[in-house]
Design an enzyme around this catalytic site. Sequence first.
Site, PDB file in Angstrom:
ATOM      1  N   ASN A 117       0.865  -1.187   0.000  1.00 38.92           N
ATOM      2  CA  ASN A 117       0.000   0.000   0.000  1.00 38.92           C
ATOM      3  C   ASN A 117       0.898   1.232   0.000  1.00 38.92           C
ATOM      4  O   ASN A 117       1.464   1.603   1.026  1.00 38.92           O
ATOM      5  CB  ASN A 117      -0.897  -0.023   1.251  1.00 38.92           C
ATOM      6  CG  ASN A 117      -1.760   1.223   1.349  1.00 38.92           C
ATOM      7  OD1 ASN A 117      -1.886   1.979   0.390  1.00 38.92           O
ATOM      8  ND2 ASN A 117      -2.363   1.444   2.511  1.00 38.92           N
ATOM      9  N   TRP A 118       0.989   1.858  -1.165  1.00 40.22           N
ATOM     10  CA  TRP A 118       1.924   2.984  -1.298  1.00 40.22           C
ATOM     11  C   TRP A 118       1.340   4.306  -0.805  1.00 40.22           C
ATOM     12  O   TRP A 118       2.015   5.326  -0.810  1.00 40.22           O
ATOM     13  CB  TRP A 118       2.381   3.114  -2.758  1.00 40.22           C
ATOM     14  CG  TRP A 118       3.364   2.057  -3.162  1.00 40.22           C
ATOM     15  CD1 TRP A 118       3.978   1.150  -2.350  1.00 40.22           C
ATOM     16  CD2 TRP A 118       3.866   1.802  -4.486  1.00 40.22           C
ATOM     17  NE1 TRP A 118       4.826   0.353  -3.074  1.00 40.22           N
ATOM     18  CE2 TRP A 118       4.777   0.726  -4.391  1.00 40.22           C
ATOM     19  CE3 TRP A 118       3.644   2.366  -5.736  1.00 40.22           C
ATOM     20  CZ2 TRP A 118       5.454   0.214  -5.498  1.00 40.22           C
ATOM     21  CZ3 TRP A 118       4.318   1.861  -6.834  1.00 40.22           C
ATOM     22  CH2 TRP A 118       5.214   0.799  -6.728  1.00 40.22           C
ATOM     23  N   LYS A 119       0.084   4.289  -0.447  1.00 44.06           N
ATOM     24  CA  LYS A 119      -0.575   5.500   0.076  1.00 44.06           C
ATOM     25  C   LYS A 119      -0.286   6.709  -0.831  1.00 44.06           C
ATOM     26  O   LYS A 119      -0.225   6.556  -2.037  1.00 44.06           O
ATOM     27  CB  LYS A 119      -0.135   5.767   1.518  1.00 44.06           C
ATOM     28  CG  LYS A 119      -0.264   4.539   2.406  1.00 44.06           C
ATOM     29  CD  LYS A 119      -0.091   4.860   3.868  1.00 44.06           C
ATOM     30  CE  LYS A 119      -0.046   3.567   4.662  1.00 44.06           C
ATOM     31  NZ  LYS A 119      -0.075   3.792   6.103  1.00 44.06           N
ATOM     32  N   HIS A 156      -9.724   1.307   5.126  1.00 43.56           N
ATOM     33  CA  HIS A 156      -8.424   1.565   5.768  1.00 43.56           C
ATOM     34  C   HIS A 156      -8.619   2.600   6.874  1.00 43.56           C
ATOM     35  O   HIS A 156      -9.402   3.536   6.729  1.00 43.56           O
ATOM     36  CB  HIS A 156      -7.424   2.057   4.722  1.00 43.56           C
ATOM     37  CG  HIS A 156      -6.015   2.052   5.223  1.00 43.56           C
ATOM     38  ND1 HIS A 156      -5.543   3.011   6.100  1.00 43.56           N
ATOM     39  CD2 HIS A 156      -4.993   1.194   5.015  1.00 43.56           C
ATOM     40  CE1 HIS A 156      -4.279   2.738   6.386  1.00 43.56           C
ATOM     41  NE2 HIS A 156      -3.921   1.639   5.754  1.00 43.56           N
ATOM     42  N   GLU A 209      -6.971   5.016   7.789  1.00 39.97           N
ATOM     43  CA  GLU A 209      -6.720   6.413   7.412  1.00 39.97           C
ATOM     44  C   GLU A 209      -7.941   7.006   6.698  1.00 39.97           C
ATOM     45  O   GLU A 209      -8.228   8.191   6.831  1.00 39.97           O
ATOM     46  CB  GLU A 209      -5.448   6.500   6.546  1.00 39.97           C
ATOM     47  CG  GLU A 209      -4.207   6.291   7.402  1.00 39.97           C
ATOM     48  CD  GLU A 209      -3.005   5.703   6.684  1.00 39.97           C
ATOM     49  OE1 GLU A 209      -2.993   5.693   5.439  1.00 39.97           O
ATOM     50  OE2 GLU A 209      -2.081   5.224   7.370  1.00 39.97           O
ATOM     51  N   GLU A 228      -5.798  -4.936  10.738  1.00 40.49           N
ATOM     52  CA  GLU A 228      -4.807  -3.884  10.968  1.00 40.49           C
ATOM     53  C   GLU A 228      -5.133  -3.151  12.266  1.00 40.49           C
ATOM     54  O   GLU A 228      -5.940  -2.211  12.266  1.00 40.49           O
ATOM     55  CB  GLU A 228      -4.838  -2.879   9.815  1.00 40.49           C
ATOM     56  CG  GLU A 228      -4.493  -3.458   8.469  1.00 40.49           C
ATOM     57  CD  GLU A 228      -3.850  -2.419   7.578  1.00 40.49           C
ATOM     58  OE1 GLU A 228      -2.680  -2.588   7.243  1.00 40.49           O
ATOM     59  OE2 GLU A 228      -4.501  -1.426   7.254  1.00 40.49           O
ATOM     60  N   GLY A 262       1.871   2.512  10.910  1.00 41.66           N
ATOM     61  CA  GLY A 262       2.725   3.683  10.749  1.00 41.66           C
ATOM     62  C   GLY A 262       3.395   4.146  12.031  1.00 41.66           C
ATOM     63  O   GLY A 262       3.940   5.245  12.085  1.00 41.66           O
ATOM     64  N   SER A 301       3.122  -1.718  10.590  1.00 47.54           N
ATOM     65  CA  SER A 301       4.577  -1.611  10.825  1.00 47.54           C
ATOM     66  C   SER A 301       5.343  -2.894  10.514  1.00 47.54           C
ATOM     67  O   SER A 301       6.315  -3.231  11.216  1.00 47.54           O
ATOM     68  CB  SER A 301       4.843  -1.159  12.268  1.00 47.54           C
ATOM     69  OG  SER A 301       4.278   0.118  12.493  1.00 47.54           O
TER      70      SER A 301
HETATM   71  C1  PEP Z   1      -0.995   0.311   6.075  1.00 46.95           C
HETATM   72  O1  PEP Z   1      -0.904   1.263   5.350  1.00 46.95           O
HETATM   73  O2  PEP Z   1      -2.023  -0.362   6.052  1.00 46.95           O
HETATM   74  C2  PEP Z   1       0.119  -0.039   6.950  1.00 46.95           C
HETATM   75  C3  PEP Z   1       0.057  -1.170   7.605  1.00 46.95           C
HETATM   76  O3  PEP Z   1       1.154   0.843   7.023  1.00 46.95           O
HETATM   77  P1  PEP Z   1       2.575   0.579   7.760  1.00 46.95           P
HETATM   78  O4  PEP Z   1       3.089  -0.736   7.241  1.00 46.95           O
HETATM   79  O5  PEP Z   1       3.419   1.733   7.343  1.00 46.95           O
HETATM   80  O6  PEP Z   1       2.311   0.520   9.214  1.00 46.95           O
END
Ligand code: PEP
Length: 256
Positions: free
Chosen positions: A9-11, A96, A98, A168, A174, A213
């Site tokens: 997931n490049w966001k 997600h 976010e 998640e 993050g 993470s």
């Molecule tokens: C995510 O964007 O769903 C995510 C898990 O990010 P990160 O790996 O940076 O915690």
Amino acid sequence: MKKKFIVANWKLNGNIETISNFLKCLKSKISLYLKYNTIVIAPSTIYLERVYRNIKDINIFIGAQDVDINQKGAFTGETSILMLQDIGVQYVIIGHSERRLFHNESNELVAKKFGLIKSLNLIPILCIGENEIEKKQNNTKKVIKNQLDIIFENFGEKAFINTIIAYEPIWAIGTGMAADPIYVQSIHKFIKNYINQYNTNNLENLIIQYGGSVNSKNAKGFLEQPDIDGLLIGSASLIYEEFLKILKISSDILYK
Ligand code: PEP
């Protein structure tokens, strides 16, 4: 052998140059790992087609990071599921944290997106998970049940066929503070049992990924767990070397 399901997931990151470099490097090494991993790359919408053109020959899939609930019309700034389908997207991340946090997306809205994606035979990657307070209050399972129940209520017992779930925990995303693999395993088992209880169909193929993470140092601990079927990776998926290391770790586990 059930392949591991790995999503990058490049966001809101990347540009033409970084993406081209990443894909060039990935393409040179990926054949080693495709046997053991299903790989999805989810770039920002604007780069979806570019990534698709680059990877469609090598059996990597593209995923969108979100979709609108409307298929067309006066909805400035949105992206339609028909458009995603048109350019070759197979997977769509929804719910997600976010999106839930910064765009006020509710379980109800996420459920609408879920139905829309399935109605066009694309595959939702449904993100669920508790925040820090909910965890401290021992409410993780309650939160997850609510997030799943609304899907069952709207789409019935077959809802989770051909669906990916990404567990998640929000406090791990993050933050650099990944969850404990044993804890994640127990939650994944709980999710599988919960879905199985309502589902009369064979859900052996249900895929539940962990996200939060993940990096090349902790990936092994997660991927070794029997009910962690893959990873949803944010920041570590932006660095080609890290991403490749994780694919290697995953392949080595399955190769044994
Ligand atoms: C995510 O964007 O769903 C995510 C898990 O990010 P990160 O790996 O940076 O915690």
